[in-house]
Scaffold this active site. Structure first.
Site, short mmCIF file in Angstrom:
data_model
loop_
_atom_site.label_atom_id
_atom_site.label_comp_id
_atom_site.label_asym_id
_atom_site.label_seq_id
_atom_site.Cartn_x
_atom_site.Cartn_y
_atom_site.Cartn_z
N ASN A 1 2.37 16.32 -7.65
CA ASN A 1 1.59 15.33 -7.42
C ASN A 1 2.25 14.26 -6.63
O ASN A 1 3.55 13.93 -6.81
CB ASN A 1 1.01 14.55 -8.75
CG ASN A 1 0.27 13.47 -8.62
OD1 ASN A 1 -1.12 13.68 -8.10
ND2 ASN A 1 0.51 12.17 -9.31
N HIS B 1 -3.66 6.93 -2.66
CA HIS B 1 -3.33 5.54 -2.66
C HIS B 1 -3.59 4.94 -1.25
O HIS B 1 -2.89 4.91 -0.33
CB HIS B 1 -2.04 4.81 -3.01
CG HIS B 1 -1.95 5.12 -4.77
ND1 HIS B 1 -2.78 4.49 -5.53
CD2 HIS B 1 -1.17 6.26 -5.42
CE1 HIS B 1 -2.43 4.82 -6.71
NE2 HIS B 1 -1.48 5.91 -6.80
N GLU C 1 -5.20 9.65 -8.23
CA GLU C 1 -4.84 8.18 -8.40
C GLU C 1 -5.66 7.38 -7.17
O GLU C 1 -5.18 6.28 -6.80
CB GLU C 1 -3.35 7.86 -8.33
CG GLU C 1 -2.65 8.81 -9.20
CD GLU C 1 -1.16 8.39 -9.26
OE1 GLU C 1 -0.82 7.34 -8.76
OE2 GLU C 1 -0.58 9.13 -9.78
N ASP D 1 -7.32 5.01 -4.92
CA ASP D 1 -7.77 3.47 -4.49
C ASP D 1 -7.73 3.00 -3.29
O ASP D 1 -6.71 3.98 -2.66
CB ASP D 1 -7.07 2.32 -5.60
CG ASP D 1 -5.47 2.63 -5.74
OD1 ASP D 1 -4.99 3.23 -4.67
OD2 ASP D 1 -4.68 2.07 -6.75
O1 G2I Z 1 2.77 2.87 -8.49
C1 G2I Z 1 1.21 3.11 -8.71
C2 G2I Z 1 1.23 4.59 -8.96
C3 G2I Z 1 1.89 5.60 -7.86
N1 G2I Z 1 1.84 7.09 -8.60
C4 G2I Z 1 2.50 7.11 -10.11
C5 G2I Z 1 1.84 6.17 -10.83
O2 G2I Z 1 2.54 6.42 -12.13
C6 G2I Z 1 2.06 4.83 -10.45
O3 G2I Z 1 1.36 4.11 -11.51
C7 G2I Z 1 1.95 2.74 -11.79
C8 G2I Z 1 1.12 2.06 -12.85
O4 G2I Z 1 -0.06 1.95 -12.53
C9 G2I Z 1 1.81 0.74 -12.98
O5 G2I Z 1 1.37 0.16 -14.19
O6 G2I Z 1 3.37 2.80 -11.92
C10 G2I Z 1 4.05 1.42 -11.82
C11 G2I Z 1 5.42 1.47 -11.82
O7 G2I Z 1 5.91 2.11 -10.74
C12 G2I Z 1 3.45 0.76 -13.09
O8 G2I Z 1 4.07 -0.64 -12.97
C13 G2I Z 1 4.64 -0.84 -14.13
C14 G2I Z 1 5.41 -2.29 -13.93
O9 G2I Z 1 5.74 -2.36 -12.52
C15 G2I Z 1 5.88 -2.68 -14.79
O10 G2I Z 1 6.53 -4.11 -14.61
C16 G2I Z 1 5.73 -2.82 -16.23
O11 G2I Z 1 6.23 -3.01 -17.19
O12 G2I Z 1 3.97 -1.04 -15.19
C17 G2I Z 1 4.95 -1.24 -16.49
C18 G2I Z 1 4.10 -1.28 -17.85
O13 G2I Z 1 3.00 -2.03 -17.92
#
Ligand code: G2I
Length: 357
Positions: free
Chosen positions: A206, A242, A271, A273
Site C-alpha cells: 500500500n 491522497h 485512503e 481524500d
Molecule cells: O498520514 C495519512 C495516512 C497516510 N497513509 C498511511 C496512514 O496510516 C496515514 O494515516 C494517518 C492517520 O490518519 C493520522 O491520525 O497517520 C498519521 C500518522 O502519520 C495519524 O496521525 C497521528 C498524529 O500525527 C499523532 O499526533 C496522533 O497521536 O495520529 C496519532 C493518533 O491519534
C-alpha cells in the site's frame, strides 16, 4: 461497461457552479432526495465492491459520526488502532485494545474491516526505533509481530496492508529500519509470515503517489511481478489516493489500475481524500466532486478493483489540516456531516455502474 460514464447531475451542478450560477438549496435538496434511496455501500455492493471509510478510535465516541459511518458504508479501516505502536507497545507485549474496539464497532454495524498496517516506517514504538538490532534479531522481531497480530485478527479482517509506503518517489526502496537492517528480502518474508498466520486474508502492499503511472508505481509493478514469479503470497495493491486539487489529477489512473489487475492482483483505493487550498469555494468543490467521480469510475472500470475507502468521510475528522496547514475540505461530507457535491458525484458514478451490472 462503458469506459467513461456521464455523471449528469454532478456535471450539471458543476457547470452551474463554474458559471457562477447559484445552485439553490432547493435544487440540492431534491437531488439529495433522489439519491436518498441507496447508500454508497448498497450501490457498491451491487457492483460486487465495497465502499468504506477509515475511523480512528476517538471518533467512535462521536455518536452521530459513528452512526452515519455505520449506515452509509460497508467497510472500515482503523486509522491508527492496528499500527505497531498500538499493538506491540513493548517488545513481545501485545495490546489489541484499540484494534478490537474498531472490530467490535464494525461488527455491531455490519462492516467488514481492512487491517492497517503490519509494517510502516512511521508510528513504530520507541523500543523498536531506539534499539540496535542485527538482521537476524530484527527479522525475528518482525516475524513475531506479524504472526501475533495477524493471528489475533484472523477471520476478523478481510485484508491486510502488510507493508506500507516502502518505496521512494523515484522508485528506489525507502530506507526504513527494516530495509537498512535486513535488506529488501523483508518484504517477501513479511508477506510469507502473514500468509502463514492467516492463509485466507488478502495481503496488500500500500502506498501514496502511486495512482499515476510513473517511477513509484513502476517500482511496485516490477516488485509485484517479481513476487508473483517467486510465488510469494501477494493478493493486492493499495493505492492510497491522497490527492490534492493543486497538483492535478493522476495521469492514467484507470490504465494504472488495469495494469496491476493484469498482473493477477486485486487493486483497492485505500485512503481516498482530495484536499484543496482553503478557503473552499464553489469552483473548488465542483472540481473536487468531478475528481471523486473520476476516481470512482476508474475503479468501477476494472473488475479487479475491489473497493474504495475514504480516509475518514467528513471534514469534521481529517488528518489533513494538522499536516498541511492551510489545506483541507478534503472529504465528501462537511464539518456538519452534510453532503458536499462530491457525495453526489460518487453516488451517481456508483448508481450508473450498479444499473449496468
Ligand atoms: O498520514 C495519512 C495516512 C497516510 N497513509 C498511511 C496512514 O496510516 C496515514 O494515516 C494517518 C492517520 O490518519 C493520522 O491520525 O497517520 C498519521 C500518522 O502519520 C495519524 O496521525 C497521528 C498524529 O500525527 C499523532 O499526533 C496522533 O497521536 O495520529 C496519532 C493518533 O491519534
Amino acid at each position: 461497461m462503458r469506459p467513461t460514464r456521464v455523471r449528469t447531475a454532478a456535471l450539471a451542478a458543476a457547470t452551474a457552479l463554474l458559471a457562477g450560477l447559484a445552485v439553490t438549496p432547493a435544487a440540492h435538496a431534491s437531488t439529495d432526495q433522489h439519491r436518498a434511496g441507496s447508500t454508497l455501500a448498497q450501490l457498491a455492493e451491487r457492483t460486487g465492491r465495497y465502499f468504506g471509510s477509515a475511523v480512528d478510535n476517538p471518533e467512535l465516541s462521536d455518536t452521530s459520526y459513528a452512526d452515519l459511518l455505520g449506515k452509509e458504508f460497508d467497510a472500515t479501516t482503523p486509522g491508527n488502532g492496528m499500527k505497531w505502536y498500538a499493538t506491540e507497545p513493548q517488545r513481545g507485549v501485545f495490546d489489541f485494545t484499540a484494534g478490537d474496539e474498531i472490530v467490535d464497532y464494525a461488527k455491531s454495524k455490519g462492516l467488514k474491516v481492512r487491517g492497517h498496517t503490519l509494517l510502516w516506517h512511521q508510528q513504530l514504538p520507541s523500543w523498536l526505533t531506539s534499539g540496535t538490532w542485527t538482521a537476524d534479531e530484527l527479522r525475528s522481531i518482525l516475524k513475531n509481530h506479524i504472526t501475533q497480530v495477524v493471528r489475533h485478527y484472523k477471520g476478523k479482517v478481510f485484508a491486510w496492508d502488510v507493508a506500507n509506503e516502502i518505496m521512494n518517489e523515484d522508485g528506489t526502496y525507502r530506507e526504513n529500519i527494516f530495509y537498512k537492517t535486513i535488506g529488501p528480502s523483508y518484504i517477501a518474508d513479511a508477506l510469507r509470515w502473514a500468509h502463514a498466520a492467516d492463509p485466507k486474508v488478502k495481503l496488500y502492499l500500500n502506498d501514496y503517489n502511486v495512482e499515476a503511472i510513473g517511477p513509484k508505481s513502476d517500482a511496485y509493478y516490477t516488485l509485484i511481478k517479481q513476487l508473483k514469479a517467486d510465488h510469494v503470497p501477494i493478493n493486492g495493491f493499495g493505492m492510497q489516493a491522497h490527492l490534492a486539487l493543486q497538483y492535478g489529477f493522476p495521469d492514467r489512473l484507470r490504465q494504472n489500475i488495469r495494469r496491476f489487475a493484469d498482473l493477477g492482483v486485486d487493486v483497492a483505493i485505500t485512503e481516498l481524500d482530495i484536499r484543496m487550498v482553503l478557503p473552499s469555494d464553489a469552483t473548488k468543490l465542483a472540481q473536487q466532486a468531478d475528481w471523486y467521480g473520476k476516481v470512482t469510475d476508474a475503479c468501477l472500470n476494472v473488475k479487479r478493483c475491489v473497493g474504495i475507502t475514504v480516509w475518514g468521510y467528513s471534514d469534521k475528522h481529517s488528518w489533513i489540516p494538522s499536516v498541511f496547514p492551510g489545506e483541507g475540505a478534503a472529504l465528501p461530507w462537511d464539518e456538519n456531516l452534510a453532503h458536499k457535491p462530491a457525495y453526489g458525484a460518487i453516488h451517481d458514478a456508483l448508481a450508473s455502474a450498479a444499473k449496468e451490472d
